[in-house]
Design an enzyme around this catalytic site. Structure first.
Site, PDB file in Angstrom:
ATOM      1  N   GLU A 143       0.830  -1.217   0.000  1.00  0.00           N
ATOM      2  CA  GLU A 143       0.000   0.000   0.000  1.00  0.00           C
ATOM      3  C   GLU A 143       0.864   1.266   0.000  1.00  0.00           C
ATOM      4  O   GLU A 143       0.595   2.202   0.751  1.00  0.00           O
ATOM      5  CB  GLU A 143      -0.948  -0.005   1.214  1.00  0.00           C
ATOM      6  CG  GLU A 143      -1.941  -1.156   1.183  1.00  0.00           C
ATOM      7  CD  GLU A 143      -3.011  -1.073   2.273  1.00  0.00           C
ATOM      8  OE1 GLU A 143      -2.710  -0.546   3.360  1.00  0.00           O
ATOM      9  OE2 GLU A 143      -4.135  -1.514   2.033  1.00  0.00           O
ATOM     10  N   GLU A 161      -6.825  -7.516  -1.267  1.00  0.00           N
ATOM     11  CA  GLU A 161      -7.507  -7.399   0.026  1.00  0.00           C
ATOM     12  C   GLU A 161      -8.960  -7.017  -0.188  1.00  0.00           C
ATOM     13  O   GLU A 161      -9.276  -5.846  -0.395  1.00  0.00           O
ATOM     14  CB  GLU A 161      -6.834  -6.356   0.935  1.00  0.00           C
ATOM     15  CG  GLU A 161      -5.448  -6.740   1.426  1.00  0.00           C
ATOM     16  CD  GLU A 161      -4.887  -5.744   2.442  1.00  0.00           C
ATOM     17  OE1 GLU A 161      -5.676  -4.954   3.020  1.00  0.00           O
ATOM     18  OE2 GLU A 161      -3.654  -5.741   2.641  1.00  0.00           O
TER      19      GLU A 161
END
Length: 845
Positions: free
Chosen positions: A188, A257
């Site tokens: 991320e 995710e």
């Protein structure tokens, strides 16, 4: 050196042979690749269903069962982070044992016949202490985390290479015949890179190149990294990812995710995500060409010890995942997703062979149609309207689509699954006290306040906490003296002076002359705190002792390694004759940790090194107290927990192993109303526990227990009543089903497709209690138009009066039963022109 033409020819042939051989070897071993449609394994494009299970968040004894339940739930892949601070607690000192035995975990996944996606990071976020970074990393000279910084890149490369080399040595990459088909570098990073600019871009390019250079033979991914350089695949994380496209046309559309719920923070309500919306988000991603989806989390587990990050992340990392914190099936979520995975796999040959044709079916409705190579097609029919049903025409048939739902038609004709129609049973769990003769028998030991403690060192001014403790303990004492002149006005008029303390967080206990004067604490959103209240001072010297407490180190945000904790001041005293006195730049004495920690009171040897008070002298509601007791392991194999509702804040150990931080006194704030599955989900939409403890129960892994004489130690900061602590087991209280007549089921489709039956079949309701339990009673049953939810069903305007009969006949006394949802089972059709459903709840005991 001169060569004749024959020897030149020989050299060329040899060279050609080497090239041919090496390309042949590559084609055999490099069996994971990708194209725009999907990850390809051994030449076959695959729709891959994956789930996150983090090995340190459960015990090794739980791993085989978790992996098996994931496989039964329809998963192909287990995804996990690698936790740097667990594996390298001190520079160059590695640890891969117990619940950090990464190789053992991966080999168990392989044994189960599943693949692995290994997210090496080594930054993981994950609501894990310091985002997975070891705290010692912060103290390397000149270091700056996650940017184009030499010292940081050197350490990151050493650890990443260490893990890759370990996997290679054990032959665990798919290119070596192992289960690892994908790896992730960084995590991320896109939003951070955006803030940092050029140094961020240079760092992410370096990380990508470094990873690829390690030669794993399997693809690398970067999540939330839109500019991931080739050959790395950029992937999506979020509640929904159907809008996402990779940065190159030849990369597959991957969702690393898909958030199954959200984490719990101390002081926050407990989030959950309806199974209907989670299934809808996944079907929506697949219909838009998605080919890899990973549930974050599939099993959340527990933040044992001091591994929770945040700050303020709870010890439970349940995440409302399909497998709950204890490893039990969360129904209906687990079963509803399993049914969807089977429906998606029926469509797999069509999904991987081409792009969908999109057809408008209405204002908020559309169809995605995928053609099979061999002819025929699969279709996804979607209704995006969160408020109303839609009746749509597709092919030459009509279909009813519930609000905010997608129907899956593997043959473009028969619906086998709808995301809003749950066929799986709903299980309600309960925590049952374990019978114990006379309960726990507690002994107590009082922790010294800093007024009694020899300080470790003295300084002028206030120190930042993490730099002082290096996170070896949650606790840091700050102590100073205040001289009060006998002529002070407040000594006569009784107006107590006000002590004001500003702290960077996270919690604080204030002692004046050895007595608790009060406490203050922050929250995840606002970790900073201010203590300001009147204090009892006397003429002469007064001892001010402040116990500052950290509740996990931050795990996310730009340069979170620079964030502060502890009392940074100012510290002032108001209401003296001189007005305001600033104490910030006085001499302060410091003590890292508690005396009980130094004595190892939580361990078997340490706990026997001091005198403990027993019986009536065990003080209740006393701050800074250690409690201990022993107990025998209860029979059976139901998961266990400690009910800590009578306690305030502190930590728990069993047989020397840390269960984690407890904080049941921190009540959950927020609005916990009814929650409709339809419409966009966010982490605040559906919550429970408002006004109650954010976390009341604390998981005790059975494998930590001995048959007899288990040592339980609790350190209590605030003051609680240990006599209210109990050991409980988690079991099913009741199971429900809520099934519409003619609801589509995969089983019925397969019966028809195989030619065994030629007419539509009625759905069945399946009810099952835990192993060792039986259905003891039917609490509710209604075929007609029942209302309400599991646990509080009620009859509607239409009800078949013999609704209970079939369940009393077929289910009571059984562990498992099936009942066909058809009018004749319930004494006939109570309202012929109405669409009916069956709601049932049975008690397990």
């Amino acid at each position: 050196m001169a060569m004749d033409s024959n020897s030149k020819l020989l050299v060329m042939w040899n060279a050609l042979l080497v090239v041919l051989l090496s390309s042949w070897v590559c084609s055999v071993t490099a069996s994971v690749s990708y194209d725009r449609k999907a990850i390809t394994i051994s030449g076959q494009r695959r729709i891959l269903i994956s789930g996150s299970i983090h090995y340190p968040r459960s015990s090794p004894e739980m791993w085989p069962d978790l992996i098996q339940k994931a496989k039964e739930g329809g998963l192909d892949v287990i995804q996990t982070y690698v936790f740097w601070n667990g594996h390298e607690p001190a520079p160059g000192k590695y640890y891969f044992e117990g619940n950090y035995d990464l190789v053992k975990f991966i080999k168990l996944v392989k044994q189960a016949g599943l693949y692995v996606h290994l997210r090496i990071g080594p930054y993981v976020c994950a609501e894990w202490n310091f985002g997975g970074f070891p705290v010692w990393l912060k103290y390397i000279p000149g270091i700056n985390f996650r940017t184009n910084n030499g010292p940081f890149k050197a350490q990151m490369q050493i650890f990443t290479k260490k893990i890759v080399d370990m996997m290679k040595a054990e032959r665990l990459f798919e290119s070596q015949g192992g289960p690892i088909i994908l790896s992730q570098i960084e995590n991320e990073y896109g939003p951070i890179e955006y803030e940092l600019g050029a140094p961020g871009k240079a760092y992410s390019d370096w990380a990508a190149k470094m990873a690829v250079g390690l030669g794993t033979g399997v693809p690398w991914v970067m999540c939330k990294q839109d500019d991931a350089p080739d050959p790395i695949i950029n992937t999506c994380n979020g509640f929904y990812c159907d809008y996402f496209s990779p940065n190159k046309a030849y990369k597959p559309k991957m969702w690393t995710e898909a958030w199954t719920g959200w984490y719990t923070e101390f002081g926050g309500a407990v989030p959950y995500r309806p199974a209907e919306d989670l299934a809808f988000s996944v079907a929506r991603f697949i219909q838009k060409g998605g080919s890899f989806i990973n549930y974050y989390m599939y099993h959340g587990g527990t933040n044992f010890g001091r591994t929770a990050g945040g700050p303020f992340i709870a010890t439970s990392y349940d995440y409302d995942a399909p497998l709950d914190e204890y490893g039990l099936l969360r129904q209906p979520k687990w079963g509803h997703l399993k049914d969807m995975h089977r429906a998606i796999k029926l469509c797999e040959p069509a999904l991987v062979s081409g792009d969908p044709t999109v057809m408008r079916l209405g204002n908020y409705q559309e169809a995605h149609v995928f053609k099979y190579k061999s002819g025929g097609c699969a279709a996804f029919l979607a209704n995006y309207n969160p408020r109303s049903f839609a009746r749509v025409a597709f092919g030459n048939m009509h279909y009813n689509l519930p609000p905010w739902s997608i129907s899956i038609l593997p043959d473009c004709k028969n619906t086998v699954y709808n995301t809003a129609r749950v066929g799986a049973q709903i299980a309600r769990k309960k925590m049952v006290p374990v019978p114990m003769h006379a309960g726990f028998s507690w002994q107590a030991y009082n922790e010294e306040t800093a007024s009694d403690v020899d300080s470790s060192f003295t300084m002028v001014g206030l120190l930042e906490q993490i730099n002082t403790t290096r996170d070896v303990s949650d606790y840091l004492w700050y102590s100073t003296d205040i001289q009060i002149d006998p002529s002070e006005g407040f000594l006569k008029n009784g107006k107590s002076p006000v002590l004001t303390i500003l702290s960077a967080g996270h919690a604080l206990h204030v002692f004046v002359n050895g007595q608790l004067s009060g406490n203050a604490y922050g929250s995840q959103e606002f970790p900073k705190l201010t203590f300001s209240q009147g204090v009892n001072l006397r003429a002469g010297i007064n001892k001010i002792s402040l116990l500052s407490i950290s509740v996990g180190l931050p795990n996310v945000g730009p340069h979170f390694e620079t964030w502060n904790a502890g009392i940074l001041g100012p510290v002032t005293l108001n209401g003296l004759n001189e007005g305001r006195r600033d104490l910030s730049w006085q001499k302060w004495s410091y003590k890292i940790g508690l005396k009980g920690e130094a004595l190892n009171l939580h361990s078997l040897s340490g706990s026997s090194s001091v005198e403990w008070a027993q019986g009536y002298s065990v003080a209740r509601r006393q701050s800074l107290t250690w409690y201990k007791t022993t107990f025998n392991a209860p029979a059976g194999n139901a998961p266990l927990a400690l009910d800590m509702r009578s306690m305030g804040k502190g930590q728990i150990w069993i047989n020397g192993q840390s269960i984690g931080r407890h904080w049941p006194a921190y009540k959950a704030s927020g609005n916990c109303g009814d929650c409709n599955y339809a419409g966009l989900y966010n982490e605040k939409k559906c919550t429970t526990n408002c006004g109650e403890a954010s976390q009341r129960w604390y998981h005790v892994p059975r494998s930590w227990l001995n048959p007899t004489g288990n040592l339980l130690v609790v350190f209590e900061e605030w003051g609680g009543d240990p006599n209210g602590i109990s050991l409980v087991r988690r079991e099913t209280d009741s199971v429900c089903a809520n099934i519409y007549e003619w609801q589509p089921t995969l089983m019925n489709y397969q019966m028809q497709a195989s030619g065994k039956v030629n007419k539509p079949l009625r759905p069945k309701v399946h009810l099952e209690c835990d192993a060792g339990q039986k259905i003891s009673a039917v609490k509710f049953a209604s075929f007609g138009t029942p209302e309400g939810v599991c646990g509080s069903y009620r009859e509607g305007s239409c009800h078949a009066h013999h609704s209970y009969d079939a369940f009393n006949r077929l289910c009571v006394g059984q562990n498992f039963c099936s009942v066909t949802v058809a009018p004749e089972m319930f004494g006939g059709d109570p309202c012929p022109s109405v669409m009916k459903k069956l709601s049932v709840e049975v008690i397990c005991s």
